[in-house]
Design a protein around this motif. Sequence first.
Motif, mmCIF file in Angstrom:
data_model
loop_
_atom_site.group_PDB
_atom_site.id
_atom_site.type_symbol
_atom_site.label_atom_id
_atom_site.label_comp_id
_atom_site.label_asym_id
_atom_site.label_seq_id
_atom_site.Cartn_x
_atom_site.Cartn_y
_atom_site.Cartn_z
ATOM 1 N N ALA A 145 -11.285 13.404 -6.513
ATOM 2 C CA ALA A 145 -11.321 12.308 -7.676
ATOM 3 C C ALA A 145 -11.503 13.455 -9.041
ATOM 4 N N GLY B 161 3.625 6.951 1.183
ATOM 5 C CA GLY B 161 4.202 6.622 0.069
ATOM 6 C C GLY B 161 4.952 7.610 -0.847
ATOM 7 N N ALA B 162 3.568 8.306 -1.229
ATOM 8 C CA ALA B 162 3.586 9.422 -2.236
ATOM 9 C C ALA B 162 4.360 10.582 -1.486
ATOM 10 N N PHE C 188 -1.922 14.816 -4.273
ATOM 11 C CA PHE C 188 -1.898 13.393 -4.368
ATOM 12 C C PHE C 188 -3.081 13.230 -3.022
ATOM 13 N N PRO D 242 -9.107 9.586 -12.400
ATOM 14 C CA PRO D 242 -9.335 8.915 -11.052
ATOM 15 C C PRO D 242 -8.932 7.440 -11.363
ATOM 16 N N ASP D 243 -8.525 6.593 -10.458
ATOM 17 C CA ASP D 243 -8.420 5.176 -10.898
ATOM 18 C C ASP D 243 -8.271 4.603 -9.258
ATOM 19 N N ASP D 244 -8.568 3.264 -9.492
ATOM 20 C CA ASP D 244 -8.353 2.456 -8.049
ATOM 21 C C ASP D 244 -7.469 1.642 -8.195
ATOM 22 N N GLY E 200 7.894 10.050 -1.884
ATOM 23 C CA GLY E 200 8.269 10.377 -3.576
ATOM 24 C C GLY E 200 8.328 11.662 -3.857
ATOM 25 N N GLY E 201 7.834 12.633 -3.123
ATOM 26 C CA GLY E 201 8.120 14.050 -3.306
ATOM 27 C C GLY E 201 6.797 14.743 -3.606
ATOM 28 N N LEU E 202 5.665 13.987 -3.510
ATOM 29 C CA LEU E 202 4.203 14.779 -3.804
ATOM 30 C C LEU E 202 3.727 15.220 -2.458
ATOM 31 N N ALA F 229 -0.588 4.903 1.556
ATOM 32 C CA ALA F 229 -0.313 5.535 -0.106
ATOM 33 C C ALA F 229 0.045 6.857 0.220
ATOM 34 N N ARG G 4 -4.462 -4.144 -9.719
ATOM 35 C CA ARG G 4 -4.099 -2.734 -10.194
ATOM 36 C C ARG G 4 -2.805 -3.111 -11.175
ATOM 37 N N PRO H 66 -6.950 15.531 -11.028
ATOM 38 C CA PRO H 66 -6.361 15.336 -12.309
ATOM 39 C C PRO H 66 -6.060 16.479 -13.164
ATOM 40 N N ALA I 276 4.262 8.742 -7.275
ATOM 41 C CA ALA I 276 4.974 9.810 -7.179
ATOM 42 C C ALA I 276 6.309 9.688 -8.120
ATOM 43 N N ARG I 277 6.980 8.291 -7.937
ATOM 44 C CA ARG I 277 8.144 8.195 -8.587
ATOM 45 C C ARG I 277 8.016 6.934 -9.469
ATOM 46 N N GLY J 44 1.563 4.506 -3.358
ATOM 47 C CA GLY J 44 1.658 5.997 -3.418
ATOM 48 C C GLY J 44 2.929 6.298 -4.116
ATOM 49 N N LEU J 45 4.095 5.335 -3.459
ATOM 50 C CA LEU J 45 5.473 5.673 -3.874
ATOM 51 C C LEU J 45 5.577 5.705 -5.462
ATOM 52 N N PHE K 101 -3.085 13.390 -8.314
ATOM 53 C CA PHE K 101 -3.662 11.970 -8.691
ATOM 54 C C PHE K 101 -4.656 11.805 -7.575
ATOM 55 N N TYR K 102 -5.628 10.885 -7.818
ATOM 56 C CA TYR K 102 -6.705 10.749 -6.735
ATOM 57 C C TYR K 102 -6.363 9.018 -6.831
ATOM 58 N N ILE K 103 -6.387 8.596 -5.804
ATOM 59 C CA ILE K 103 -6.481 6.861 -6.010
ATOM 60 C C ILE K 103 -7.375 6.492 -4.683
ATOM 61 N N GLN K 104 -8.200 5.560 -5.076
ATOM 62 C CA GLN K 104 -9.360 4.980 -3.999
ATOM 63 C C GLN K 104 -8.661 3.613 -3.436
ATOM 64 N N MET K 105 -8.467 3.461 -2.271
ATOM 65 C CA MET K 105 -7.580 2.432 -1.723
ATOM 66 C C MET K 105 -8.564 1.441 -1.469
ATOM 67 N N ALA L 25 0.840 -1.265 0.050
ATOM 68 C CA ALA L 25 -0.077 0.002 -0.049
ATOM 69 C C ALA L 25 0.733 1.321 0.137
ATOM 70 N N PHE L 26 1.754 1.050 0.692
ATOM 71 C CA PHE L 26 2.968 2.484 0.845
ATOM 72 C C PHE L 26 3.649 2.492 -0.797
#
Lengths: 270, 356
Positions: free
Chosen positions: B45, B70-71, B28, A268-270, B74-76, B67, A113, B49, A84-85, A80-81, B54-58, A76-77
């Motif tokens: 959402a 993590g983002a 993000f 948007p996406d999941d 990564g710099g966001l 997430a 995904r 964009p 971003a990268r 997101g990472l 970014f939008y993400i539904q976990m 999950a981390f």
Amino acid sequence: MVIPDYKKYLAGERLPHIWCAGCGNGIILKALLIVLAELNFKSEEILLATGIGCASRAGDYISFQRFQGTHGRTLAFVTGLKIARPNLRVICLIGDGDCAAIGIGHLIHAARRNLDVAVLVANNLNYGMTGGQFSPLTPTKSLTSTSRAGKLGATLDICRLVEVAGANYVARTSVFYHGELRKFIREAISKTGFSLVEILTPCPTYYGRYNKIGGPGEMLIWFRDKTVPLNKYLQMNPEEQKEYFWRGKLVERDAPDFYTRCKNGGGPDD
Amino acid sequence: MTEEKNRVQFLSGNEACVWAGIHAKARFFAGYPISPATEIAEICAQELPKHGGFYIQMEDEIGSIAAVIGASLGGLRAFTATSGPGLALMQENIGYAAMAEVPCVIINVQRFGPSTGIATKPAQSDVMTTRWGTPGDHSLIVLAPSGGQECYDLTFAAFGLAELFRTPVIVLIDAVIAHLREKVTVKTEEKFFLINGDKRVLRVTGLVHDSFGYSSDEPEVTEKLITRLAQKIEGHQMLLPRPRFYGSERPEVLIISFGISARAARQAVYLAEQEDLAVSLLELKTLWPFPEEEIRKIGAKAKTVLVAELNRGQVQREVRACGISPEKVRGINKIDTTVITPSEILNEILTVIKND
Ligand code: SF4
């Protein structure tokens, strides 16, 4: 085989490691570092993401980028990472409890995904760090510290699970087959999209001792004898199959990965 | 929000939080649907964009905050939004962000709890959960807007503070503020500097670690880390939004409140002043670290301190802990899913003054 200079990826000053003598985790780490050296990655291009457990301590012994998440949540981390990268090559090294019990939701969704990550599952058939309890990947009937009369529950095949969920690359082998291990790791890392290599690895301290398999050497032999090539396995009857682990490549395909789909969709996406 | 160039907008609290994020260059958002915070995910959402984000539904709230972390690594600039049950699920990874010092913003829209409670009714009962929900000694920042404008301003500030202190920041609102539409002035021109996302080697863990990011169990390394994590925030409270004070300097009655209850208190104090009563109000903007010094200073001069909140006295307990004599402190509390009204506070004020 000429072994490339993999030691530049090793944080030599952090040794000795915490793993028991005869543990397979060192074999996995060395296989990974050799592959990274073969592919000649720069330190800043790669990241080792780990979870919690024996195998996940590998992050302490590498010189390149390391991320260690909470138990079960590493993918999950990384989701997101990677947004971003997107160009960062992420290798995720987690144990069987981490990915198949507490983190199985994230595992399924990362595969669904088709997240661009190479997941190496160090399957030592039990929870080593906490003293040898059974995990969903522990074979039925095994003796562990929480199944003294033999594990009753069914064994999960995470390879088939992530194949169905949508992974681009899935393979399984054992540390006994070091050449095959390096090949699978190399293919997994080179693949765009979700790839997973399940690595059967000895935990002589707990699984080997509880199940009277013997020391490190005997455990390696045990893995040799307990694994059969996938095509041979498929010819066995279901009762016979229960006694063996298949090894080999289960799937290899090129479905577009999460980031590419997300970018192209522009939304948007999941 | 229809036309972004309009500096004055008519926004709900939830909307104001999203636009603050977008204007603060957050790119993000990871979330999971939950009432009464869902609109934040819905607007993200739609809008992120369009702004290159970014939008993400976990799959759950545990994954959402993971997430986001993590983002952020990564710099966001990254955020999420949730409510009580989701906040409970996020706690382990909020602790991770505190331990690994990852900036992130969590908007928690309080609803009535515990457990599933009443999903659409307001409460202010997550005060302690935001502070102590994750195990272990740690510090983090919790901001408490009392309306649309503050939802915007404090969420905007939250992103800067998260990076300055390298910590999770929780913006604590409630179901009423979230859905209340008000006039909000936005600052689309503001300059914002991004400080994370540089090219250094990332070596991050939630284990106790040395300054190189390698895990350690040395007593000295551990003590130094835990002390620094607390001190870096608690030792710099003047950089956080300070409480707002209204009314008499030497009050008969001092009201202490935050969020939606502070709105009622404002009106009550106004009405009391019409009666020439010496009454004042201290509106808390930063809940954690708790603004002890201000409360001690102003509380010492007041004859009676009334703490108005939609819970059974979570902030009241902290006010007592500031060293104000306990017999002086009383609560105005409601736990029936309705909000505290100005007249209820005014009645309390009149009763206190009459009995003196
Ligand atoms: S407990 Fe088992 S898996 Fe863990 S280090 Fe020891 S041998 Fe390896």
